[in-house]
Design a protein around this motif. Sequence first.
Motif, short mmCIF file in Angstrom:
data_model
loop_
_atom_site.label_atom_id
_atom_site.label_comp_id
_atom_site.label_asym_id
_atom_site.label_seq_id
_atom_site.Cartn_x
_atom_site.Cartn_y
_atom_site.Cartn_z
N GLY A 41 0.84 -1.18 0.00
CA GLY A 41 0.00 0.00 0.00
C GLY A 41 0.88 1.23 0.00
O GLY A 41 1.66 1.45 0.93
N ILE A 42 0.81 2.03 -1.06
CA ILE A 42 1.68 3.20 -1.21
C ILE A 42 0.97 4.43 -0.65
O ILE A 42 -0.17 4.72 -1.01
N VAL A 43 1.64 5.15 0.23
CA VAL A 43 1.13 6.41 0.76
C VAL A 43 2.03 7.53 0.26
O VAL A 43 3.26 7.46 0.41
N THR A 44 1.44 8.54 -0.36
CA THR A 44 2.23 9.64 -0.91
C THR A 44 1.39 10.91 -0.86
O THR A 44 0.26 10.91 -0.37
N ASP A 45 1.97 12.01 -1.34
CA ASP A 45 1.19 13.25 -1.42
C ASP A 45 1.06 13.69 -2.88
O ASP A 45 1.68 13.12 -3.78
N GLU A 46 0.24 14.71 -3.10
CA GLU A 46 -0.09 15.11 -4.47
C GLU A 46 1.14 15.58 -5.25
O GLU A 46 1.26 15.31 -6.44
N THR A 47 2.04 16.27 -4.58
CA THR A 47 3.24 16.76 -5.26
C THR A 47 4.15 15.62 -5.69
O THR A 47 4.60 15.54 -6.84
N VAL A 48 4.43 14.70 -4.76
CA VAL A 48 5.30 13.57 -5.07
C VAL A 48 4.62 12.62 -6.05
O VAL A 48 5.28 12.00 -6.89
N ALA A 49 3.30 12.52 -5.97
CA ALA A 49 2.57 11.65 -6.89
C ALA A 49 2.81 12.05 -8.34
O ALA A 49 2.93 11.21 -9.23
N LYS A 50 2.88 13.34 -8.58
CA LYS A 50 3.13 13.82 -9.94
C LYS A 50 4.57 13.56 -10.38
O LYS A 50 4.82 13.18 -11.53
N ALA A 51 5.51 13.77 -9.46
CA ALA A 51 6.93 13.71 -9.83
C ALA A 51 7.51 12.30 -9.80
O ALA A 51 8.36 11.96 -10.64
N GLN A 52 7.08 11.46 -8.84
CA GLN A 52 7.78 10.20 -8.63
C GLN A 52 6.89 8.95 -8.66
O GLN A 52 7.40 7.86 -8.92
N LEU A 53 5.61 9.09 -8.37
CA LEU A 53 4.76 7.90 -8.28
C LEU A 53 4.73 7.08 -9.57
O LEU A 53 4.77 5.84 -9.52
N PRO A 54 4.67 7.71 -10.77
CA PRO A 54 4.67 6.88 -11.99
C PRO A 54 5.88 5.97 -12.10
O PRO A 54 5.75 4.83 -12.58
N ARG A 55 7.03 6.42 -11.67
CA ARG A 55 8.24 5.59 -11.72
C ARG A 55 8.09 4.38 -10.82
O ARG A 55 8.44 3.24 -11.21
N LEU A 56 7.59 4.60 -9.60
CA LEU A 56 7.43 3.49 -8.67
C LEU A 56 6.38 2.50 -9.17
O LEU A 56 6.59 1.28 -9.12
N LEU A 57 5.26 3.00 -9.67
CA LEU A 57 4.21 2.11 -10.16
C LEU A 57 4.69 1.27 -11.33
O LEU A 57 4.39 0.07 -11.42
N ALA A 58 5.44 1.89 -12.23
CA ALA A 58 5.97 1.14 -13.37
C ALA A 58 6.90 0.03 -12.90
O ALA A 58 6.87 -1.09 -13.45
N ALA A 59 7.71 0.32 -11.89
CA ALA A 59 8.64 -0.68 -11.38
C ALA A 59 7.90 -1.83 -10.70
O ALA A 59 8.25 -3.00 -10.87
#
Length: 371
Positions: free
Chosen positions: A43-61
């Motif tokens: 379960g990934i917990v993040t914020d809106e700013t980081v979601a835009k910058a980094q979440l796609p990289r983590l989800l792809a991995a």
Amino acid sequence: MSADPITVHVPLGERAYDILIGPRLLDEAGAILKGRFPGRRFGIVTDETVAKAQLPRLLAALDAAGIDHSEIVLPAGEGTKSWANLQTVVEGLLAARLERRDLVIALGGGVIGDLAGFAAAIARRGMDFVQVPTSLLAQVDSSVGGKTGINSPHGKNLVGAFHQPRLVLADLSALDTLAPRQFAAGYAEVVKYGLIDDEAYFFWLEENRAEIFSGGPARAEAIARACAAKTRFVLADEKETGVRALLNLGHTFGHALEKVTGFSDRLLHGEGVAIGMMLAHAFSAKLGLAPSQDTGRIGAHLKAAGLPTRLADIPGDLAPTDALMTAIAQDKKVERGALTFILTRGIGRAFIEKNVEPGKVAEFLEEMRGA
């Protein structure tokens, strides 16, 4: 795979874990997590700013590794460390049907790391979690050592638990997306380790600050040395009943300043720490404990890094001294109403001083308001 990351090991027996420091770790997170935690969901917990910058990289991995996951995205900012958002995270983890053996991923800065770690500590009476710090401050401080929590209207970090992560992935490339102000704020926590008990590290930072800020090899070394220093204190005093309190150098003043400025972008945490460290050294000099020239040297280094060093550097009108003293009285190190400060005898010579007279602190703050 990129070059092998630097590894700092935190040897806490059955709760031991590694801190991996290197570029592109977000892109390799799927393979790393699958290898270390096979068969788990996340379960990934993040914020809106980081979601835009980094979440796609983590989800792809994670997708590439075939790892099942869910996401909880919160507002950005210090105000997110609240009871309401703690409930949001815990209920989100339960709604995703994550089981006790599954893991929480804290993807973000110190706010998300503290909040997600606390949620992991209490959801299903305790779930494992992984810190994926995306700010310099989080990589060198809040992601290491197991302190988790939220803020209260009474003060910062007054509600929480000690809950060690199972792994820390500090991706250096994530720092490239930080605003200069955010990077500088994190650097205050880097400097702190030199000021506590490592004069040689502070001198090294003076020589290498430009390369650290530009992203050269010194950046990885600075982070690794900071993490190793934090680890040393955690091993000596995991629950902060003794020497680990030294890590709060500058924080008693800094947290009070954060509270009276509303835990807002008016004063970032690292900026409060920078001013707090200056106040701690200046107060020590006023008490005749430390050479005043050290205060000037520290101030010059922090200024060169783009950090505020005086109360007057805080935008807007500062709350009165009695409001600051009220905030200081809520500090976690207060015992039976007596004030405890981290003071210093010079660069690299910090110590814990109990029973500090409130009147002397108030008098000192009044003087500093006009400095």
